[in-house]
Design an enzyme around this catalytic site. Structure first.
Site, PDB file in Angstrom:
ATOM      1  N   LEU A 254       0.876  -1.180   0.000  1.00  0.00           N
ATOM      2  CA  LEU A 254       0.000   0.000   0.000  1.00  0.00           C
ATOM      3  C   LEU A 254       0.908   1.223   0.000  1.00  0.00           C
ATOM      4  CD1 LEU A 254      -2.721   1.483   0.245  1.00  0.00           C
ATOM      5  CD2 LEU A 254      -2.594   1.160   2.725  1.00  0.00           C
ATOM      6  N   ILE A 255       0.761   2.067  -1.028  1.00  0.00           N
ATOM      7  CA  ILE A 255       1.623   3.256  -1.118  1.00  0.00           C
ATOM      8  C   ILE A 255       0.776   4.512  -1.255  1.00  0.00           C
ATOM      9  CG2 ILE A 255       2.041   2.683  -3.588  1.00  0.00           C
ATOM     10  CD1 ILE A 255       4.661   4.355  -3.312  1.00  0.00           C
ATOM     11  N   SER A 256       0.984   5.463  -0.366  1.00  0.00           N
ATOM     12  CA  SER A 256       0.228   6.720  -0.455  1.00  0.00           C
ATOM     13  C   SER A 256       0.888   7.626  -1.491  1.00  0.00           C
ATOM     14  CB  SER A 256       0.171   7.408   0.915  1.00  0.00           C
ATOM     15  OG  SER A 256       1.463   7.765   1.346  1.00  0.00           O
TER      16      SER A 256
ATOM     17  N   SER B 156      -0.016   8.753  -7.547  1.00  0.00           N
ATOM     18  CA  SER B 156      -0.482   9.301  -8.833  1.00  0.00           C
ATOM     19  C   SER B 156       0.644   9.896  -9.669  1.00  0.00           C
ATOM     20  CB  SER B 156      -1.542  10.375  -8.575  1.00  0.00           C
ATOM     21  OG  SER B 156      -1.005  11.390  -7.749  1.00  0.00           O
TER      22      SER B 156
ATOM     23  N   GLY C  71       5.105  11.433  -9.594  1.00  0.00           N
ATOM     24  CA  GLY C  71       6.412  11.467  -8.940  1.00  0.00           C
ATOM     25  C   GLY C  71       6.915  10.111  -8.450  1.00  0.00           C
TER      26      GLY C  71
ATOM     27  N   SER D  42      13.402  12.952   3.455  1.00  0.00           N
ATOM     28  CA  SER D  42      14.118  13.867   2.557  1.00  0.00           C
ATOM     29  C   SER D  42      15.473  14.222   3.149  1.00  0.00           C
ATOM     30  CB  SER D  42      13.305  15.147   2.369  1.00  0.00           C
ATOM     31  OG  SER D  42      14.053  16.093   1.629  1.00  0.00           O
TER      32      SER D  42
ATOM     33  N   TYR E 266       9.069  22.482   5.950  1.00  0.00           N
ATOM     34  CA  TYR E 266       9.250  21.233   5.185  1.00  0.00           C
ATOM     35  C   TYR E 266      10.329  20.383   5.856  1.00  0.00           C
ATOM     36  CZ  TYR E 266      10.123  17.993   1.334  1.00  0.00           C
ATOM     37  OH  TYR E 266      10.280  16.847   0.583  1.00  0.00           O
TER      38      TYR E 266
HETATM   39  N1  NAP Z   1      11.057  15.287  -5.558  1.00  0.00           N
HETATM   40  C1  NAP Z   1      11.992  15.492  -4.693  1.00  0.00           C
HETATM   41  O1  NAP Z   1      13.020  16.090  -5.024  1.00  0.00           O
HETATM   42  C2  NAP Z   1      11.844  14.979  -3.287  1.00  0.00           C
HETATM   43  C3  NAP Z   1      12.976  14.955  -2.472  1.00  0.00           C
HETATM   44  C4  NAP Z   1      12.875  14.451  -1.186  1.00  0.00           C
HETATM   45  C5  NAP Z   1      11.671  13.952  -0.729  1.00  0.00           C
HETATM   46  N2  NAP Z   1      10.560  13.999  -1.519  1.00  0.00           N
HETATM   47  C6  NAP Z   1       9.322  13.431  -0.975  1.00  0.00           C
HETATM   48  O2  NAP Z   1       8.841  12.430  -1.844  1.00  0.00           O
HETATM   49  C7  NAP Z   1       7.445  12.265  -1.651  1.00  0.00           C
HETATM   50  C8  NAP Z   1       6.755  12.231  -3.015  1.00  0.00           C
HETATM   51  O3  NAP Z   1       6.890  13.505  -3.612  1.00  0.00           O
HETATM   52  P1  NAP Z   1       7.185  13.713  -5.158  1.00  0.00           P
HETATM   53  O4  NAP Z   1       8.450  14.447  -5.272  1.00  0.00           O
HETATM   54  O5  NAP Z   1       7.015  12.460  -5.902  1.00  0.00           O
HETATM   55  O6  NAP Z   1       6.049  14.795  -5.518  1.00  0.00           O
HETATM   56  P2  NAP Z   1       4.669  14.711  -6.295  1.00  0.00           P
HETATM   57  O7  NAP Z   1       4.899  14.241  -7.685  1.00  0.00           O
HETATM   58  O8  NAP Z   1       4.047  16.039  -6.095  1.00  0.00           O
HETATM   59  O9  NAP Z   1       3.847  13.583  -5.542  1.00  0.00           O
HETATM   60  C9  NAP Z   1       3.184  13.825  -4.345  1.00  0.00           C
HETATM   61  C10 NAP Z   1       2.168  12.725  -4.129  1.00  0.00           C
HETATM   62  O10 NAP Z   1       1.551  12.941  -2.867  1.00  0.00           O
HETATM   63  C11 NAP Z   1       0.153  12.918  -3.018  1.00  0.00           C
HETATM   64  N3  NAP Z   1      -0.461  13.841  -2.052  1.00  0.00           N
HETATM   65  C12 NAP Z   1      -0.196  15.159  -1.887  1.00  0.00           C
HETATM   66  N4  NAP Z   1      -0.978  15.659  -0.915  1.00  0.00           N
HETATM   67  C13 NAP Z   1      -1.749  14.627  -0.467  1.00  0.00           C
HETATM   68  C14 NAP Z   1      -2.759  14.511   0.515  1.00  0.00           C
HETATM   69  N5  NAP Z   1      -3.176  15.546   1.246  1.00  0.00           N
HETATM   70  N6  NAP Z   1      -3.342  13.297   0.712  1.00  0.00           N
HETATM   71  C15 NAP Z   1      -2.964  12.237  -0.018  1.00  0.00           C
HETATM   72  N7  NAP Z   1      -2.023  12.280  -0.981  1.00  0.00           N
HETATM   73  C16 NAP Z   1      -1.432  13.470  -1.201  1.00  0.00           C
HETATM   74  C17 NAP Z   1      -0.119  13.314  -4.456  1.00  0.00           C
HETATM   75  O11 NAP Z   1      -1.308  12.679  -4.878  1.00  0.00           O
HETATM   76  P3  NAP Z   1      -2.638  13.429  -5.405  1.00  0.00           P
HETATM   77  O12 NAP Z   1      -2.268  14.855  -5.711  1.00  0.00           O
HETATM   78  O13 NAP Z   1      -3.016  12.643  -6.619  1.00  0.00           O
HETATM   79  O14 NAP Z   1      -3.586  13.266  -4.272  1.00  0.00           O
HETATM   80  C18 NAP Z   1       1.076  12.742  -5.185  1.00  0.00           C
HETATM   81  O15 NAP Z   1       0.823  11.425  -5.605  1.00  0.00           O
HETATM   82  C19 NAP Z   1       7.001  13.435  -0.774  1.00  0.00           C
HETATM   83  O16 NAP Z   1       6.850  12.978   0.553  1.00  0.00           O
HETATM   84  C20 NAP Z   1       8.165  14.401  -0.865  1.00  0.00           C
HETATM   85  O17 NAP Z   1       8.266  15.237   0.256  1.00  0.00           O
HETATM   86  C21 NAP Z   1      10.621  14.505  -2.789  1.00  0.00           C
END
Ligand code: NAP
Length: 269
Positions: free
Chosen positions: A6-8, A11, A13, A130, A143
């Site tokens: 199960l992964i939250s 959709s 990233g 992160s 953050y």
């Molecule tokens: N990208 C980076 O450079 C980076 C670096 C370090 C850590 N991270 C971490 O990696 C994780 C994934 O982020 P990402 O970079 O892949 O960004 P992303 O593409 O914006 O993905 C974020 C995901 O979280 C979901 N989400 C956002 N708010 C939510 C809510 N209130 N309830 C349920 N789902 C929610 C979105 O789904 P829906 O909008 O479809 O609901 C989307 O699937 C995050 O925890 C982020 O902090 C990212």
């Protein structure tokens, strides 16, 4: 029997990459999105409707997966959002919302999943944290605090669950090309704000880094797959550009004022 994941936040990233990679490696994957109908390309895996910040859907979500599969082997707490703002000018409501999304919402889902994992005497919880949780940057306080909090939570939880055969792993990525930068919550400063010029320079540097230096999210998906397959995984993993990983070691060895100077030089402020 296939392992059930199960992964939250599957959709876009990391979540999307991880869900698809695990699905193609013979795992049964259930992902979540607040708007599952908006997304396509998820053949062979389920995208269920779920919002972390309502605090009333976690049990329903878990019960749904359990009613179909009878178990959840791995919970990946991946959903999250970014947030930048000067502390003096940020909205407390926004800051709390960010913490609900990046921290408290995950606790709610962990609480919903644990009874079945404890009953099965096995399971794994993977938190996508992160590198920002290890380092502090100006205007990124909330953050970083939310990700540092998840790092702490994961380490404590791993000890609490030791007797139940459940492992907890934190994966801390650096900058990767996902949609997070464009979707992040931010405070748009008035030109008269005392922070305006430094905040603008900071935002431009972050954007430049994201555009030019961020990496392919498949790396994080591959690491997640490797960890899930391990019998005896570690507790903390850091993944990203060498310099971002090295900055964590630098923070440990340099005098803090010097380290802060380097960070501010990096962001040109
Ligand atoms: N990208 C980076 O450079 C980076 C670096 C370090 C850590 N991270 C971490 O990696 C994780 C994934 O982020 P990402 O970079 O892949 O960004 P992303 O593409 O914006 O993905 C974020 C995901 O979280 C979901 N989400 C956002 N708010 C939510 C809510 N209130 N309830 C349920 N789902 C929610 C979105 O789904 P829906 O909008 O479809 O609901 C989307 O699937 C995050 O925890 C982020 O902090 C990212």
């Amino acid at each position: 029997m296939k392992k059930v994941i199960l992964i939250s936040g599957a959709s876009t990233g990391f979540g999307r990459y991880i869900a698809k990679l695990l699905s193609s490696n013979n795992f049964k994957v259930y992902g979540t999105s607040r708007n599952p109908t908006k997304y396509s390309g998820f053949e062979g895996l389920e995208l269920l409707k779920y919002d972390l910040t309502t605090f009333k859907d976690s049990k329903k979500l878990v019960e749904k997966v359990l009613s179909i599969e009878g178990k959840i082997d791995v919970l990946i707490n991946n959903a999250g959002s970014g947030f930048v703002a000067p502390i003096e000018e940020m909205s407390i409501k926004d800051a709390k919302h960010l913490f609900d999304t990046n921290f408290f919402g995950h606790i709610d889902l962990i609480q919903a999943v644990l009874p079945s994992m404890r009953k099965n005497k096995s399971g794994m919880i993977v938190n996508i944290t992160s590198i920002a949780g290890y380092n502090n940057i100006p205007f990124g306080s909330i953050y970083s605090a939310s990700k540092y909090s998840m790092e702490c939570l994961g380490a404590s939880l791993n000890m609490e669950l030791k007797d139940f055969g459940i492992r907890v792993v934190n994966i801390a990525p650096g900058d990767y090309r996902t949609g997070i930068f464009d979707k992040r919550m931010k405070t748009n400063l008035n030109i008269n704000s005392p922070y305006y010029s430094r905040y603008k320079k900071f935002s431009e540097t972050v954007k430049y880094n994201m555009d030019k230096q961020s990496r392919d999210p498949i790396e994080v998906a591959k690491l997640t797959l490797k960890i899930i397959k391990r019998k005896n995984p570690g507790i903390h993993y850091i993944v990203g550009h060498f310099l971002q990983k090295f900055s964590i070691s630098l923070k440990k060895i340099l005098p803090e004022k010097l380290y802060q100077k380097l960070i501010m030089n990096h962001y040109k402020i």
